[in-house]
Design an enzyme around this catalytic site. Sequence first.
Site, PDB file in Angstrom:
ATOM      1  N   HIS A 468       1.216  -1.435  -0.554  1.00 55.40           N
ATOM      2  CA  HIS A 468       0.119  -0.100  -0.034  1.00 55.40           C
ATOM      3  C   HIS A 468       0.561   1.226  -0.214  1.00 55.40           C
ATOM      4  O   HIS A 468       0.678   2.309  -1.282  1.00 55.40           O
ATOM      5  CB  HIS A 468      -0.918  -0.130   1.589  1.00 55.40           C
ATOM      6  CG  HIS A 468      -1.866   1.430   1.588  1.00 55.40           C
ATOM      7  ND1 HIS A 468      -2.994   1.261   1.119  1.00 55.40           N
ATOM      8  CD2 HIS A 468      -1.045   2.711   1.945  1.00 55.40           C
ATOM      9  CE1 HIS A 468      -3.019   2.283   1.157  1.00 55.40           C
ATOM     10  NE2 HIS A 468      -2.709   3.568   1.739  1.00 55.40           N
ATOM     11  N   GLU A 469       1.969   0.945   0.814  1.00 57.61           N
ATOM     12  CA  GLU A 469       2.946   2.615   1.432  1.00 57.61           C
ATOM     13  C   GLU A 469       3.379   2.521  -0.032  1.00 57.61           C
ATOM     14  O   GLU A 469       3.672   3.800  -0.810  1.00 57.61           O
ATOM     15  CB  GLU A 469       3.512   2.652   1.874  1.00 57.61           C
ATOM     16  CG  GLU A 469       3.049   2.619   3.298  1.00 57.61           C
ATOM     17  CD  GLU A 469       1.695   3.734   3.459  1.00 57.61           C
ATOM     18  OE1 GLU A 469       1.861   5.227   3.003  1.00 57.61           O
ATOM     19  OE2 GLU A 469       0.523   3.472   4.484  1.00 57.61           O
ATOM     20  N   HIS A 472       1.345   4.412  -3.353  1.00 57.64           N
ATOM     21  CA  HIS A 472       2.028   5.877  -3.083  1.00 57.64           C
ATOM     22  C   HIS A 472       3.065   6.560  -3.185  1.00 57.64           C
ATOM     23  O   HIS A 472       3.243   7.375  -3.886  1.00 57.64           O
ATOM     24  CB  HIS A 472       1.597   6.637  -1.462  1.00 57.64           C
ATOM     25  CG  HIS A 472       0.191   6.520  -0.713  1.00 57.64           C
ATOM     26  ND1 HIS A 472      -0.757   6.889  -1.013  1.00 57.64           N
ATOM     27  CD2 HIS A 472      -0.419   5.780   0.770  1.00 57.64           C
ATOM     28  CE1 HIS A 472      -1.605   6.600  -0.089  1.00 57.64           C
ATOM     29  NE2 HIS A 472      -1.571   5.867   0.573  1.00 57.64           N
ATOM     30  N   HIS A 475       3.068   6.580  -7.179  1.00 54.72           N
ATOM     31  CA  HIS A 475       2.545   7.976  -7.486  1.00 54.72           C
ATOM     32  C   HIS A 475       3.741   8.948  -7.421  1.00 54.72           C
ATOM     33  O   HIS A 475       3.387   9.799  -8.340  1.00 54.72           O
ATOM     34  CB  HIS A 475       1.709   7.817  -6.856  1.00 54.72           C
ATOM     35  CG  HIS A 475       0.335   8.564  -7.529  1.00 54.72           C
ATOM     36  ND1 HIS A 475      -0.878   8.892  -6.604  1.00 54.72           N
ATOM     37  CD2 HIS A 475       0.240   9.447  -9.004  1.00 54.72           C
ATOM     38  CE1 HIS A 475      -2.033   9.668  -7.585  1.00 54.72           C
ATOM     39  NE2 HIS A 475      -1.074   9.848  -8.976  1.00 54.72           N
TER      40      HIS A 475
END
Length: 677
Positions: A468-469, A472, A475
Amino acid sequence: MTNPLLADDALPRFSSIRPEHVEPAVDTVLADNRAAIRQLLDAGGPWGWDNLVAPLERLEDRLERVWSPVSHLNAVRNSEGLRAAYNACLPKLSAYQTEVGQNTELFEAMQALRESGAFAELDQAQRQTVDNALRDFRLAGVALPETEKRRYAEIASRLSELSSRFQENLLDATNAWQLDVTNEARLAGVPESALGVMRQAAEQAGVEGWRVTLDVPVVQAILGHARDRELRREVYEAFTTRASDTGPHGGRWDNLPLMREILALRREQAALLGFASYAELSLQPKMAESPAQVIGFLEDLAQRAKPVAEQEFAELAAFAREQDGLETLEAWDVGYYSERLREARFELSPEDLRPYLQADRVMDGLFQVVERLFGVRIQAREGVDVWHEDVRFYEIRDPDGTLRGQFYTDLYARPQKRGGAWMATLRGRLRDGERLQTPVAFLTCNFTPPVGGRPALITHDEVETLFHEFGHGLHHMLTRVDAASVAGINGVAWDAVELPSQFLENWTWEREALDLFAAHHETGEPIPEALFQRLRAARNFQAAMQMVRQLEFSLFDLRLHTEPDAEARIYELLEAVREQVAVVRPPAFNRFPNSFAHIFAGGYAAGYYSYKWAEVLSADAYSRFEEEGIFNAETGRAFLENILEKGGSEDAMSLFVAFRGREPSIEPLLRASGLAA
């Protein structure tokens, strides 16, 4: 003395940064920036990108280069000196940001650029930057009369102080509590991995036995596995009353007065700008159009999920009754009996997977997944100055060797480190003439550290957190946008910012991906097929209970930021929301809001719903991979080019449609959550 924060190094010299460097560095940059803005305005128009927006982006970048390392160290290596220096700078930074946001001359220059022929010559990212800047000037109160501008500035400054104090109270309350256990029988049922951590903590403190702390991996191990019900209750109470008026340290670090003031000030700030509520103000840069639309979205999900959640809870209560004759299932029993029910139904415990999930190998596998999806290469780089021996540094490169991004990882829980997991930015992508600045990120988690010469073994939940991290991080780092304000995660609608992170979690459930990193730490054997099938079968175990919990947080957050007297009724509002959506009713002493840092100390005020909103996008985006192949290179390239590389340079809905070929559908999320029927 040379100040390492002002050095023009490619990367910060973390080991050289001292608390006494912080204020002088910030003062220097703020003074330089103010002088540069004055000089820029005195030079006059006609205004274009090169003589207005680009210089402002460079000034913002210079400030970030000083403040990001400080902010990061305050979160991961907190000390009295650093905390004092950090807090001394908050009012100065707030005053500067408000001053720039309310600078009428700058606003008029930006407006003149927007209305001139030069605007049409800008590229998409540059035009988006100008439009966002004009919106942000208005939201900073540029059009207010002088007295109201001053009040706005006071509020902004006070809010930054209150948020910081909220986080500090929470950290201090978390670190202050411990329970030393000398009778091993009290810890019956607790996995060996957690016992090792507690033994190590006791040794380091020079005490006998095992030290139970409020670090999340320890709390989860106790609540999920300790047979001693009284121990579970004690840990649950200590954890859920942190920074409040009740519990073992009741009144010592109580966040309630701060929460009340934060909510009142946010409402006043919104009213100054002409909004009916802080939620309305918060939604201005987001995808959602109104608080009513968000509440409708959340309540629709609640209607679908609550009946299933009630059924799941009834099954759990019946199971606890049957197993141990438990008449009332208390909040500190839910985790324990959930784990036992999962074991009974699926023959699966999180501990069954831990031996196959060695943190370093998982990291390598994550990189392989990303390399296969997006065609990049990730390599470790040695010899980089870091703030702790656990920290590693990596680079992302294109197949031709071009550097795309760099990042630090800091994976393990320790004292003086904020709880939770997050990605933060150190440097953003910025083109300055011929020079292109590489984006740099921090990836921070709080996993169980390696103990007694054994490697760090993590749970499947923690693997999901890591993916998940890193979503980010991708991105931020894979952006192709040269305008800093809309490069990477900058300028992305907050309710779309979770799309890449939630999207990447899906690969942690796929055999083809797991086989890249899940191998027994002693034998090297892959996860046995029977265990993998049990993992898959248990994927939606209590999914509805988990969903209503997230909806509870989201609706509570929205109501806090829409109702006129919310600060006087914080716990009452939470009870009303629980009445509406919750199936687990916590005891009266529970003070969840006092540790709800996402909304009181993070960026999620009136925005916690973003997790569910973006989950609709991420589940639908992933469904294209399910249709075309989870490692389909063309689909991966389409996601890279339409979502990751574009950052905030275009409207989030347009980017999603460009990737998916249509607007998002809620069906894939309902299917993934087991609620489709």
